[in-house]
Design a protein around this motif. Structure first.
Motif, mmCIF file in Angstrom:
data_model
loop_
_atom_site.group_PDB
_atom_site.id
_atom_site.type_symbol
_atom_site.label_atom_id
_atom_site.label_comp_id
_atom_site.label_asym_id
_atom_site.label_seq_id
_atom_site.Cartn_x
_atom_site.Cartn_y
_atom_site.Cartn_z
ATOM 1 N N ASN A 26 0.829 -1.213 0.000
ATOM 2 C CA ASN A 26 0.000 0.000 0.000
ATOM 3 C C ASN A 26 0.861 1.260 0.000
ATOM 4 O OD1 ASN A 26 -2.193 -1.726 0.133
ATOM 5 N ND2 ASN A 26 -2.411 -1.547 2.345
ATOM 6 N N GLY A 27 1.941 1.260 0.789
ATOM 7 C CA GLY A 27 2.826 2.420 0.816
ATOM 8 C C GLY A 27 3.566 2.609 -0.501
ATOM 9 N N LEU A 28 4.048 1.513 -1.093
ATOM 10 C CA LEU A 28 4.746 1.619 -2.377
ATOM 11 C C LEU A 28 3.798 2.074 -3.479
ATOM 12 C CD1 LEU A 28 6.984 -1.599 -2.295
ATOM 13 C CD2 LEU A 28 7.720 0.782 -2.044
ATOM 14 N N GLY A 29 2.551 1.628 -3.421
ATOM 15 C CA GLY A 29 1.577 2.068 -4.422
ATOM 16 C C GLY A 29 1.354 3.564 -4.374
ATOM 17 N N LEU A 30 1.265 4.116 -3.173
ATOM 18 C CA LEU A 30 1.106 5.562 -3.049
ATOM 19 C C LEU A 30 2.324 6.301 -3.565
ATOM 20 C CD1 LEU A 30 -0.469 8.009 -2.035
ATOM 21 C CD2 LEU A 30 0.525 7.626 0.239
ATOM 22 N N LEU A 31 3.515 5.808 -3.244
ATOM 23 C CA LEU A 31 4.740 6.431 -3.745
ATOM 24 C C LEU A 31 4.825 6.350 -5.266
ATOM 25 C CD1 LEU A 31 7.502 7.725 -3.194
ATOM 26 C CD2 LEU A 31 8.445 5.415 -2.909
ATOM 27 N N GLY A 32 4.419 5.223 -5.828
ATOM 28 C CA GLY A 32 4.431 5.085 -7.281
ATOM 29 C C GLY A 32 3.466 6.037 -7.962
ATOM 30 N N LEU A 33 2.308 6.260 -7.361
ATOM 31 C CA LEU A 33 1.347 7.202 -7.937
ATOM 32 C C LEU A 33 1.908 8.622 -7.950
ATOM 33 C CD1 LEU A 33 -2.030 5.987 -6.377
ATOM 34 C CD2 LEU A 33 -1.359 5.870 -8.775
ATOM 35 N N LEU A 34 2.570 9.016 -6.881
ATOM 36 C CA LEU A 34 3.134 10.358 -6.818
ATOM 37 C C LEU A 34 4.258 10.536 -7.834
ATOM 38 C CD1 LEU A 34 3.249 10.903 -2.941
ATOM 39 C CD2 LEU A 34 1.589 11.832 -4.569
ATOM 40 N N ALA A 35 5.141 9.544 -7.919
ATOM 41 C CA ALA A 35 6.287 9.660 -8.825
ATOM 42 C C ALA A 35 5.852 9.645 -10.279
ATOM 43 C CB ALA A 35 7.276 8.524 -8.550
ATOM 44 N N SER A 36 5.049 8.658 -10.655
ATOM 45 C CA SER A 36 4.634 8.551 -12.054
ATOM 46 C C SER A 36 3.665 9.656 -12.446
ATOM 47 C CB SER A 36 3.984 7.182 -12.293
ATOM 48 O OG SER A 36 2.871 6.989 -11.421
ATOM 49 N N GLY A 37 2.891 10.168 -11.480
ATOM 50 C CA GLY A 37 1.977 11.262 -11.798
ATOM 51 C C GLY A 37 2.709 12.508 -12.251
ATOM 52 N N PHE A 38 3.798 12.870 -11.575
ATOM 53 C CA PHE A 38 4.587 14.033 -11.970
ATOM 54 C C PHE A 38 5.421 13.766 -13.221
ATOM 55 C CE2 PHE A 38 3.968 15.133 -7.441
ATOM 56 C CZ PHE A 38 3.456 16.414 -7.604
ATOM 57 N N GLY A 39 5.561 12.484 -13.589
ATOM 58 C CA GLY A 39 6.334 12.162 -14.781
ATOM 59 C C GLY A 39 5.529 12.068 -16.050
ATOM 60 N N LEU A 40 4.225 12.273 -15.982
ATOM 61 C CA LEU A 40 3.383 12.192 -17.175
ATOM 62 C C LEU A 40 3.682 13.342 -18.131
ATOM 63 C CD1 LEU A 40 -0.071 11.233 -15.605
ATOM 64 C CD2 LEU A 40 1.567 9.720 -16.726
ATOM 65 N N ASP A 41 3.645 13.043 -19.424
ATOM 66 C CA ASP A 41 3.900 14.073 -20.432
ATOM 67 C C ASP A 41 2.774 15.087 -20.526
ATOM 68 O OD1 ASP A 41 6.292 12.921 -21.014
ATOM 69 O OD2 ASP A 41 5.577 11.801 -22.760
ATOM 70 N N CYS A 42 1.560 14.691 -20.118
ATOM 71 C CA CYS A 42 0.427 15.610 -20.235
ATOM 72 C C CYS A 42 0.448 16.692 -19.163
ATOM 73 C CB CYS A 42 -0.885 14.832 -20.163
ATOM 74 S SG CYS A 42 -1.091 13.855 -18.656
ATOM 75 N N LEU A 43 1.303 16.560 -18.158
ATOM 76 C CA LEU A 43 1.444 17.602 -17.144
ATOM 77 C C LEU A 43 2.584 18.533 -17.525
ATOM 78 C CD1 LEU A 43 1.002 15.658 -13.776
ATOM 79 C CD2 LEU A 43 -0.696 16.952 -15.049
ATOM 80 N N ARG A 44 2.373 19.825 -17.368
ATOM 81 C CA ARG A 44 3.371 20.812 -17.739
ATOM 82 C C ARG A 44 4.404 21.033 -16.635
ATOM 83 N NH1 ARG A 44 1.787 23.347 -22.315
ATOM 84 N NH2 ARG A 44 3.431 24.899 -22.016
ATOM 85 N N VAL A 45 4.225 20.352 -15.520
ATOM 86 C CA VAL A 45 5.185 20.476 -14.428
ATOM 87 C C VAL A 45 6.486 19.803 -14.837
ATOM 88 C CG1 VAL A 45 5.652 19.949 -12.021
ATOM 89 C CG2 VAL A 45 3.324 20.505 -12.746
ATOM 90 N N GLY A 46 7.578 20.568 -14.844
ATOM 91 C CA GLY A 46 8.873 20.026 -15.187
ATOM 92 C C GLY A 46 9.061 19.710 -16.650
ATOM 93 N N GLU A 47 8.278 20.349 -17.545
ATOM 94 C CA GLU A 47 8.391 20.044 -18.968
ATOM 95 C C GLU A 47 9.714 20.528 -19.556
ATOM 96 O OE1 GLU A 47 5.305 21.956 -21.080
ATOM 97 O OE2 GLU A 47 5.751 23.977 -20.340
ATOM 98 N N THR A 48 10.385 21.461 -18.894
ATOM 99 C CA THR A 48 11.682 21.926 -19.391
ATOM 100 C C THR A 48 12.809 20.958 -19.026
ATOM 101 O OG1 THR A 48 12.000 23.245 -17.377
ATOM 102 C CG2 THR A 48 10.961 24.336 -19.280
ATOM 103 N N ARG A 49 12.503 19.957 -18.225
ATOM 104 C CA ARG A 49 13.505 18.957 -17.819
ATOM 105 C C ARG A 49 12.980 17.566 -18.167
ATOM 106 N NH1 ARG A 49 15.234 20.174 -11.748
ATOM 107 N NH2 ARG A 49 16.839 18.652 -12.360
ATOM 108 N N PRO A 50 13.018 17.184 -19.435
ATOM 109 C CA PRO A 50 12.491 15.871 -19.841
ATOM 110 C C PRO A 50 13.216 14.709 -19.185
ATOM 111 C CG PRO A 50 13.775 16.870 -21.620
ATOM 112 C CD PRO A 50 13.599 17.921 -20.568
ATOM 113 N N GLY A 51 14.492 14.889 -18.891
ATOM 114 C CA GLY A 51 15.224 13.806 -18.231
ATOM 115 C C GLY A 51 14.670 13.505 -16.854
#
Length: 220
Positions: free
Chosen positions: A88-113
């Motif tokens: 359950n804890g890893l699932g929550l961490l995975g949601l947070l990490a992969s959520g900010f890594g989505l291409d459809c979000l403009r957060v961090g779009e200047t840093r694709p790496g």
């Protein structure tokens, strides 16, 4: 087109992972890991989970009692509690990490790496969460099968059988594994070129203006 496919794959992977995470939480607290049907009294059914045992009677209804001691539990139930909490804890961490890594979000779009790293991290964490769910569910199922076919027990003794939570846990684990696999696969593919931004449009307008005036592009 490639960008649309990439974003769609990311959303499918995240949705599967989210579904698996929710099912994993439900499996953790659902008191239906094992079912026991009494042949002598068909109106009474017993269920057992990680936290409590319940008896269902047609006249009285459901009555549950929590396990008093953690150390008194069988080894498979003690380890299952720990692994399900970890899942359950890893699932929550995975949601947070992969959520900010989505291409459809403009957060961090200047840093694709960075976004790619977050997406890979999220997929890997989902893989770990899926394994942490499948291991306890499969372990409890294995012990249940062993006890069911134990020849040393008299035939008149009731035997525990698979509960609904085990099938729910298997679904949760495979959903987490598949979702993490999709996120990792799309993260490892070549990222599509970003759509023209406002600065690119402005540069194109300046070039067209110079061409209309018959002058050369000053950057050449």
């Amino acid at each position: 087109m490639a960008l649309v496919f990439r974003v769609a794959t990311q959303l499918v992977g995240l949705s599967l992972s989210l579904l698996g995470w929710v099912l994993s939480i439900i499996t953790t607290y659902l008191p239906h890991w094992k079912n026991l049907n009494l042949d002598l009294n068909e109106m009474e059914n017993w269920t057992m989970g990680l936290w409590q045992a319940c008896v269902v009677q047609e006249e009285v209804g459901r009555q549950c009692k929590d396990f008093e001691s953690f150390l008194a539990l069988p080894a498979e139930l003690r380890i299952s509690r720990i692994l399900m909490f970890l899942s359950n804890g890893l699932g929550l961490l995975g949601l947070l990490a992969s959520g900010f890594g989505l291409d459809c979000l403009r957060v961090g779009e200047t840093r694709p790496g960075l976004k790619k790293g977050l997406l890979i991290l999220g997929g890997t964490v989902f893989w770990a969460a899926g394994v942490a769910t499948l291991v306890p569910v499969s372990w409890v199922a294995h012990v249940t099968v062993q006890e069911f076919w134990d020849e040393t027990m008299p035939e008149i003794v009731p035997r525990w059988e698979f509960g609904e939570a085990l099938f729910l846990g298997w679904s949760a684990g495979f959903s987490l594994l598949l979702g993490g696999c999709l996120l990792n696969c799309v993260a490892c593919t070549t990222q599509a070129a970003p759509a023209p931004g406002p600065y690119t449009v402005a540069e194109m307008q300046i070039q067209c203006l110079y061409l209309e005036n018959g002058t050369a592009d000053p950057r050449v």
